[in-house]
Design a protein around this motif. Structure first.
Motif, PDB file in Angstrom:
ATOM      1  N   ILE A   1       0.902  -0.974   0.334  1.00 53.33           N
ATOM      2  CA  ILE A   1      -0.256  -0.512  -0.119  1.00 53.33           C
ATOM      3  C   ILE A   1       0.874   0.838  -0.542  1.00 53.33           C
ATOM      4  N   PRO A   2       1.333   1.154  -1.097  1.00 49.29           N
ATOM      5  CA  PRO A   2       2.669   2.647  -0.754  1.00 49.29           C
ATOM      6  C   PRO A   2       2.069   3.441  -1.011  1.00 49.29           C
ATOM      7  N   ARG A   3       0.993   4.149  -0.838  1.00 44.64           N
ATOM      8  CA  ARG A   3       0.610   5.538  -1.032  1.00 44.64           C
ATOM      9  C   ARG A   3      -0.393   5.915  -0.410  1.00 44.64           C
TER      10      ARG A   3
ATOM     11  N   GLY B   1       2.797  10.344   4.626  1.00 46.36           N
ATOM     12  CA  GLY B   1       1.890  10.187   3.742  1.00 46.36           C
ATOM     13  C   GLY B   1       1.641   8.899   3.712  1.00 46.36           C
ATOM     14  N   SER B   2       1.509   7.697   4.741  1.00 44.67           N
ATOM     15  CA  SER B   2       1.110   6.456   4.489  1.00 44.67           C
ATOM     16  C   SER B   2       0.377   6.041   5.497  1.00 44.67           C
ATOM     17  N   LYS B   3      -0.488   4.615   5.129  1.00 41.71           N
ATOM     18  CA  LYS B   3      -1.434   4.483   6.360  1.00 41.71           C
ATOM     19  C   LYS B   3      -0.390   2.830   7.170  1.00 41.71           C
ATOM     20  N   ALA B   4       0.475   3.291   6.724  1.00 38.54           N
ATOM     21  CA  ALA B   4       1.002   2.721   8.039  1.00 38.54           C
ATOM     22  C   ALA B   4       0.763   1.374   9.264  1.00 38.54           C
ATOM     23  N   TYR B   5      -0.086   3.159   9.897  1.00 41.06           N
ATOM     24  CA  TYR B   5      -0.693   2.956  11.258  1.00 41.06           C
ATOM     25  C   TYR B   5      -1.620   1.349  11.143  1.00 41.06           C
ATOM     26  N   CYS B   6      -2.785   1.745  10.016  1.00 46.48           N
ATOM     27  CA  CYS B   6      -3.793   0.915   9.711  1.00 46.48           C
ATOM     28  C   CYS B   6      -3.226  -0.396   9.286  1.00 46.48           C
ATOM     29  N   ASN B   7      -2.034  -0.327   8.565  1.00 43.57           N
ATOM     30  CA  ASN B   7      -1.673  -1.598   7.765  1.00 43.57           C
ATOM     31  C   ASN B   7      -0.408  -2.724   9.064  1.00 43.57           C
ATOM     32  N   LYS B   8       0.065  -1.656   9.683  1.00 46.02           N
ATOM     33  CA  LYS B   8       0.566  -2.870  10.384  1.00 46.02           C
ATOM     34  C   LYS B   8       0.680  -2.700  12.135  1.00 46.02           C
ATOM     35  N   TYR B   9       0.130  -1.131  12.721  1.00 46.14           N
ATOM     36  CA  TYR B   9       0.300  -0.974  14.238  1.00 46.14           C
ATOM     37  C   TYR B   9      -1.023  -1.102  15.051  1.00 46.14           C
ATOM     38  N   CYS B  10      -2.186  -1.051  13.699  1.00 49.09           N
ATOM     39  CA  CYS B  10      -3.067  -0.748  14.606  1.00 49.09           C
ATOM     40  C   CYS B  10      -4.059  -2.205  15.521  1.00 49.09           C
ATOM     41  N   GLY B  11      -3.387  -2.052  16.487  1.00 49.49           N
ATOM     42  CA  GLY B  11      -3.867  -2.626  18.084  1.00 49.49           C
ATOM     43  C   GLY B  11      -5.579  -3.710  17.511  1.00 49.49           C
TER      44      GLY B  11
ATOM     45  N   ARG C   1      -4.631  10.948   0.209  1.00 50.79           N
ATOM     46  CA  ARG C   1      -5.105  10.957  -0.827  1.00 50.79           C
ATOM     47  C   ARG C   1      -4.852  12.750  -1.384  1.00 50.79           C
ATOM     48  N   ALA C   2      -4.973  13.328  -0.062  1.00 52.49           N
ATOM     49  CA  ALA C   2      -4.458  15.161  -0.607  1.00 52.49           C
ATOM     50  C   ALA C   2      -2.740  15.160  -1.409  1.00 52.49           C
ATOM     51  N   ARG C   3      -2.182  14.781   0.064  1.00 50.37           N
ATOM     52  CA  ARG C   3      -0.797  14.879  -0.179  1.00 50.37           C
ATOM     53  C   ARG C   3      -0.644  14.324  -1.175  1.00 50.37           C
ATOM     54  N   ASN C   4      -1.080  12.767  -1.928  1.00 45.28           N
ATOM     55  CA  ASN C   4      -0.557  12.897  -2.759  1.00 45.28           C
ATOM     56  C   ASN C   4      -1.226  12.876  -4.398  1.00 45.28           C
TER      57      ASN C   4
END
Lengths: 64, 199
Positions: A30-32, B48-58, B188-191
């Motif tokens: 999920i790159p962006r 500019g990523s959803k790393a929280y949802c993707n990895k860390y969301c407990g 979305r806005a950032r990209n």
């Protein structure tokens, strides 16, 4: 033999990352933070992601 | 290439569970929930990523465990309307309206215009007595009022997420999670400017 690949409906994908977590080949990223993307070269069409996707936006399609 | 090895962040569900349990003993721990609010925002704004949802969301991990490992989920498709952008953005707005109402009530207690209410409001309507988790506060009563309010938000979203976990896929909460919707909007806005690809 036809090869099936995971295809993501990018408009409804919520970018949660469930697919990325279950993919045994790490073919999904999920790159962006907008939507998930499948690396077709890595995807083996196992369908784990489609099963997991809470939005049910992943389908397996035959690609030659 | 296999990603079967568990990483440290695959155990963050323990933190989420502990958070929910601590709220039964001392409501002031509810303040820690702000981390689940600010970390995803900071990651989405700076990276500019959803790393929280993707990895860390407990919380997501908790639902994945309950619905997946423990098999509590029916694993059915979520209804179409629930994944529509109308519902997702609508829920985000509603959640925020309720959040600001909670902040307003906290302010009234801070200002001394209202008395502290030791209740946890479930699903924005049900007032559950929660006085046993209140043992006084060092500062203003408003500090405790915010804790009760914030814990209400966290418990409400857990209950909603749990119900949709049972009915649909394990992590159905992710579909309409206000934080998820908001961080996706930020990404979305950032990209938008940097990636002219049709998305």
């Amino acid at each position: 033999m036809p090869k099936r690949k995971a295809v993501i409906d990018t408009r409804t994908c919520v970018a949660c990352g469930c697919c990325m977590k279950v993919c045994p080949r790490s073919a999904i990223t999920i790159p962006r933070g907008i939507c998930a993307e499948v690396d077709v070269a890595l995807c083996v069409g196992c369908g784990k992601c489609a099963q997991e996707c809470p939005t049910s936006v992943i389908t397996l399609e035959v690609k030659e | 290439m296999k990603n079967t090895a568990k990483k440290w962040y695959d155990y963050l569900w323990v933190v989420s569970l502990t958070y929910l349990i601590l709220g039964f003993f001392n409501i002031l721990f509810a303040w820690l929930g702000l981390l689940c609010f600010f970390i995803p925002l900071i990651i989405s704004i700076t990276k500019g990523s959803k790393a929280y949802c993707n990895k860390y969301c407990g919380r997501g991990q908790l639902f994945a465990l309950a619905g997946g490992r423990f098999g509590l989920s029916r694993r059915k498709d979520i209804p179409k309307w629930m994944k529509s952008s109308g519902f997702r953005y609508g829920f985000l707005l509603f959640f925020f309206a309720m959040f600001f109402l909670m902040l307003w009530n906290t302010w009234l207690v801070f200002a001394g215009a209202k008395d502290l209410r030791t209740v946890v409001t479930l699903l924005w309507t049900l007032k559950l007595p929660w006085h046993w988790a209140y043992h006084g506060t060092l500062f203003s009563d408003g500090v405790a009022q915010f804790a009760f309010g914030f814990y209400s938000v966290m418990l409400t979203s857990t209950v909603l997420g749990f119900v949709t976990m049972l009915l649909f896929k394990p992590r159905s909460w992710c579909v309409y999670c206000p934080m998820g919707t908001m961080t996706q909007l930020i990404c979305r806005a950032r990209n938008a400017a940097s990636a002219p690809k049709s998305l």
